[in-house]
Motif scaffolding. Structure first.
Motif, PDB file in Angstrom:
ATOM      1  N   GLU A  51     -40.604  32.916  78.727  1.00 46.54           N
ATOM      2  CA  GLU A  51     -39.187  33.190  78.468  1.00 46.54           C
ATOM      3  C   GLU A  51     -38.988  34.700  78.284  1.00 46.54           C
ATOM      4  O   GLU A  51     -39.703  35.333  77.514  1.00 46.54           O
ATOM      5  N   PRO A  52     -38.034  35.305  79.001  1.00 43.60           N
ATOM      6  CA  PRO A  52     -37.820  36.755  78.873  1.00 43.60           C
ATOM      7  C   PRO A  52     -37.281  37.134  77.501  1.00 43.60           C
ATOM      8  O   PRO A  52     -36.690  36.324  76.805  1.00 43.60           O
ATOM      9  N   GLY A  53     -37.490  38.390  77.156  1.00 48.86           N
ATOM     10  CA  GLY A  53     -36.985  38.919  75.896  1.00 48.86           C
ATOM     11  C   GLY A  53     -35.953  40.000  76.144  1.00 48.86           C
ATOM     12  O   GLY A  53     -35.314  40.040  77.188  1.00 48.86           O
ATOM     13  N   GLU A  54     -35.833  40.886  75.197  1.00 53.23           N
ATOM     14  CA  GLU A  54     -34.821  41.942  75.255  1.00 53.23           C
ATOM     15  C   GLU A  54     -35.288  43.160  76.050  1.00 53.23           C
ATOM     16  O   GLU A  54     -34.536  44.107  76.210  1.00 53.23           O
ATOM     17  N   TYR A  55     -36.514  43.190  76.492  1.00 55.04           N
ATOM     18  CA  TYR A  55     -37.044  44.356  77.181  1.00 55.04           C
ATOM     19  C   TYR A  55     -37.211  44.060  78.670  1.00 55.04           C
ATOM     20  O   TYR A  55     -37.272  42.917  79.100  1.00 55.04           O
ATOM     21  N   GLU A  56     -37.307  45.120  79.449  1.00 50.32           N
ATOM     22  CA  GLU A  56     -37.477  44.998  80.895  1.00 50.32           C
ATOM     23  C   GLU A  56     -38.956  44.800  81.217  1.00 50.32           C
ATOM     24  O   GLU A  56     -39.818  45.510  80.694  1.00 50.32           O
ATOM     25  N   ARG A  57     -39.249  43.870  82.068  1.00 50.93           N
ATOM     26  CA  ARG A  57     -40.634  43.642  82.504  1.00 50.93           C
ATOM     27  C   ARG A  57     -40.920  44.527  83.712  1.00 50.93           C
ATOM     28  O   ARG A  57     -40.305  44.381  84.759  1.00 50.93           O
ATOM     29  N   GLY A 123     -41.554  36.491  75.874  1.00 47.77           N
ATOM     30  CA  GLY A 123     -40.750  37.692  75.723  1.00 47.77           C
ATOM     31  C   GLY A 123     -40.041  37.742  74.384  1.00 47.77           C
ATOM     32  O   GLY A 123     -39.730  38.813  73.877  1.00 47.77           O
ATOM     33  N   LYS A 124     -39.777  36.593  73.803  1.00 47.49           N
ATOM     34  CA  LYS A 124     -39.121  36.533  72.488  1.00 47.49           C
ATOM     35  C   LYS A 124     -40.156  36.502  71.355  1.00 47.49           C
ATOM     36  O   LYS A 124     -39.936  37.067  70.298  1.00 47.49           O
ATOM     37  N   TYR A 126     -43.129  37.947  71.104  1.00 49.96           N
ATOM     38  CA  TYR A 126     -44.041  38.945  71.665  1.00 49.96           C
ATOM     39  C   TYR A 126     -45.098  39.450  70.688  1.00 49.96           C
ATOM     40  O   TYR A 126     -45.979  40.194  71.080  1.00 49.96           O
TER      41      TYR A 126
END
Length: 157
Positions: A51-57, A123-124, A126
């Motif tokens: 799951e993505p978080g607040e930062y860019e991958r 991502g959340k 982390y």
């Protein structure tokens, strides 16, 4: 009456030793390649497919994976690593979730062949560990031992 058991001439032993020594370089290169592929698979599982978080991958972790395999007449070495500045934090986790080297080693000791370790990192989430290098080198070591046994068997066939 004594029976003398012939176990092979010195020339045969030298030929076998030379064949084994010659095969070590290939084993080292194959082991390094296997380790790197396993690390990349672990990064997909523990980082990029979560799951993505607040930062860019940025895929920096994937781009910074490296491996090398070397051998000489009597030994073999495999190196795998990641040059990304935050690779250690991903491998061991941070803060209250950080694994010690001994804890990671204990997990790796019971890891099934080809297995990956997952602790719910995303991502959340982390701060949780997402080991990739440890499982990669463990997998490479297992494969290399198996390949070395086959090399030995072939030398005696």
């Amino acid at each position: 009456m004594r029976v003398k058991i012939e176990r092979g001439s010195k020339g045969l032993w030298a030929k076998r030793a030379k064949a084994i020594s010659k095969g070590l370089g290939g084993l080292a290169r194959d082991g390094a390649r296997s380790a790197e592929l396993h690390v990349r698979r672990g990064l997909q599982i523990n980082v990029y497919a979560t799951e993505p978080g607040e930062y860019e991958r940025t895929n920096l972790l994937l781009r910074q994976v490296y491996s090398a395999g070397q051998a000489n007449a009597t030994s073999l070495g495999i190196l795998v690593g990641n040059r990304a500045p935050y690779a250690t934090e991903i491998e061991f986790g941070t803060g209250p979730y950080e694994l010690s080297e001994l804890q990671l080693a204990a997990y790796l000791e019971v890891l099934p062949r080809g297995g990956q370790l997952q602790f719910g990192r995303s991502g959340k989430a982390y701060l949780l560990p997402g080991p990739t290098l440890g499982p990669g080198i463990t997998f490479a070591r297992t494969l290399t031992r198996e390949r070395f046994q086959r090399l030995m068997q072939d030398a005696w066939a």
